[in-house]
Scaffold this motif. Structure first.
Motif, PDB file in Angstrom:
ATOM      1  N   HIS A 164     -30.998   6.972  11.301  1.00 17.14           N
ATOM      2  CA  HIS A 164     -31.246   8.004  12.306  1.00 17.14           C
ATOM      3  C   HIS A 164     -30.183   9.099  12.259  1.00 17.14           C
ATOM      4  N   GLY A 165     -28.956   8.701  11.942  1.00 20.36           N
ATOM      5  CA  GLY A 165     -27.878   9.689  11.869  1.00 20.36           C
ATOM      6  C   GLY A 165     -28.083  10.690  10.744  1.00 20.36           C
ATOM      7  N   ASP A 166     -28.559  10.200   9.584  1.00 21.85           N
ATOM      8  CA  ASP A 166     -28.821  11.113   8.463  1.00 21.85           C
ATOM      9  C   ASP A 166     -29.953  12.081   8.793  1.00 21.85           C
ATOM     10  N   ILE A 167     -30.962  11.580   9.476  1.00 20.42           N
ATOM     11  CA  ILE A 167     -32.095  12.442   9.829  1.00 20.42           C
ATOM     12  C   ILE A 167     -31.669  13.499  10.850  1.00 20.42           C
ATOM     13  N   MET A 168     -30.909  13.072  11.862  1.00 17.95           N
ATOM     14  CA  MET A 168     -30.451  14.040  12.867  1.00 17.95           C
ATOM     15  C   MET A 168     -29.443  15.012  12.284  1.00 17.95           C
ATOM     16  N   SER A 169     -28.703  14.569  11.265  1.00 19.28           N
ATOM     17  CA  SER A 169     -27.721  15.451  10.643  1.00 19.28           C
ATOM     18  C   SER A 169     -28.380  16.654   9.985  1.00 19.28           C
ATOM     19  N   ILE A 170     -29.629  16.490   9.548  1.00 13.63           N
ATOM     20  CA  ILE A 170     -30.348  17.617   8.952  1.00 13.63           C
ATOM     21  C   ILE A 170     -30.545  18.725   9.979  1.00 13.63           C
ATOM     22  N   TYR A 171     -30.819  18.343  11.210  1.00 14.54           N
ATOM     23  CA  TYR A 171     -31.088  19.332  12.263  1.00 14.54           C
ATOM     24  C   TYR A 171     -29.805  19.875  12.892  1.00 14.54           C
ATOM     25  N   THR A 172     -28.699  19.208  12.711  1.00 14.85           N
ATOM     26  CA  THR A 172     -27.450  19.634  13.353  1.00 14.85           C
ATOM     27  C   THR A 172     -26.454  20.166  12.323  1.00 14.85           C
ATOM     28  N   ASN A 173     -25.857  19.287  11.533  1.00 15.96           N
ATOM     29  CA  ASN A 173     -24.803  19.704  10.606  1.00 15.96           C
ATOM     30  C   ASN A 173     -25.326  20.615   9.502  1.00 15.96           C
ATOM     31  N   ASP A 174     -26.454  20.228   8.906  1.00 17.20           N
ATOM     32  CA  ASP A 174     -26.975  21.017   7.785  1.00 17.20           C
ATOM     33  C   ASP A 174     -27.454  22.387   8.246  1.00 17.20           C
ATOM     34  N   ILE A 175     -28.130  22.437   9.372  1.00 14.58           N
ATOM     35  CA  ILE A 175     -28.581  23.720   9.905  1.00 14.58           C
ATOM     36  C   ILE A 175     -27.392  24.573  10.328  1.00 14.58           C
ATOM     37  N   ASP A 176     -26.327  23.934  10.843  1.00 12.03           N
ATOM     38  CA  ASP A 176     -25.130  24.680  11.221  1.00 12.03           C
ATOM     39  C   ASP A 176     -24.457  25.275   9.988  1.00 12.03           C
ATOM     40  N   THR A 177     -24.492  24.539   8.865  1.00 11.64           N
ATOM     41  CA  THR A 177     -23.945  25.082   7.627  1.00 11.64           C
ATOM     42  C   THR A 177     -24.727  26.314   7.188  1.00 11.64           C
ATOM     43  N   LEU A 178     -26.045  26.261   7.305  1.00 11.45           N
ATOM     44  CA  LEU A 178     -26.858  27.436   6.994  1.00 11.45           C
ATOM     45  C   LEU A 178     -26.559  28.595   7.941  1.00 11.45           C
ATOM     46  N   ARG A 179     -26.250  28.271   9.194  1.00 17.38           N
ATOM     47  CA  ARG A 179     -25.888  29.322  10.150  1.00 17.38           C
ATOM     48  C   ARG A 179     -24.639  30.059   9.685  1.00 17.38           C
ATOM     49  N   GLN A 180     -23.644  29.315   9.217  1.00 15.87           N
ATOM     50  CA  GLN A 180     -22.425  29.939   8.724  1.00 15.87           C
ATOM     51  C   GLN A 180     -22.682  30.784   7.484  1.00 15.87           C
ATOM     52  N   VAL A 181     -23.571  30.289   6.625  1.00 13.40           N
ATOM     53  CA  VAL A 181     -23.897  31.050   5.410  1.00 13.40           C
ATOM     54  C   VAL A 181     -24.581  32.359   5.763  1.00 13.40           C
TER      55      VAL A 181
END
Length: 211
Positions: A164-181
């Motif tokens: 569940h953590g890996d799945i939620m990480s897509i919506y939080t950490n990964d999307i936040d990385t795209l926000r910075q980009v």
């Protein structure tokens, strides 16, 4: 469904590698997913996909934002030319004792042009800052909805094999990385590139040998 699952896995791998490359503390191989090297070059295909998605979401606002960034970067380097011309006019006025009446015809128009460029540049910076914030938030919201829509069609096996953590990480950490980009890295890259090209152009215009 299979293509959506492959997209989610590839996206997770790409973003994790970008994080590890930007953060020296996470650069060790054990912090990277399986099959990803400790050092990785910029993934141009992923960057092209992000740009393509941005242009598809905002076909008008994004080009307008790029124009504002380019204009502000050019104007930021323009004062060097105007300053040199103003100083040259003052030197000519002082050495030849022409009087202020003769010098102000050259100096005042250039000062007015320079001040106007500064004002327009400030407006351009304000415009691209506001537009970039609007585009970034809208892009992330649409991307989350797209990911959620695709994830709903995934088989149960995908959720059994991923925590569940890996799945939620897509919506939080990964999307936040795209926000910075999108909100920081891309505008800074464009601004720096235009500044370098403009400075090089002015240097060549002033003196080719010194350049």
């Amino acid at each position: 469904v299979k293509s959506t699952a492959r997209f989610m896995n590839s996206k997770k791998t790409e973003v994790t590698a970008m994080k590890a490359q930007n953060n020296p503390n996470n650069a060790s191989p054990r912090n990277l997913p399986k099959g990803v090297p400790a050092t990785r070059k910029l993934n141009m295909s992923a960057l092209k996909r992000v740009l393509k998605t941005l242009f598809s979401y905002y076909p008008v606002l994004l080009p307008l934002t790029i124009i504002c960034i380019v204009f502000s970067a050019i104007v930021a380097t323009a004062p060097a030319i105007f300053n040199q011309q103003i100083i040259a006019a003052i030197e000519e006025w002082y050495l030849n004792d022409l009087g202020w009446a003769g010098a102000k015809e050259i100096i005042i128009p250039k000062i007015i042009i320079l001040a106007s460029l500064y004002i327009v540049s400030l407006l351009a910076v304000f415009a691209h800052t506001q537009l970039m914030a609007y585009i970034t938030q809208g892009f992330l919201g649409k991307l989350r909805k797209s990911l959620f829509s695709g994830m709903q069609n995934l088989p149960i096996k995908y959720f059994d094999t991923h925590s569940h953590g890996d799945i939620m990480s897509i919506y939080t950490n990964d999307i936040d990385t795209l926000r910075q980009v999108v909100s920081q890295s891309m505008p800074q890259l464009l601004n720096s590139s235009i500044t370098i090209v403009t400075v090089l152009f002015f240097m060549i215009q002033l003196s080719i040998p010194l350049t």
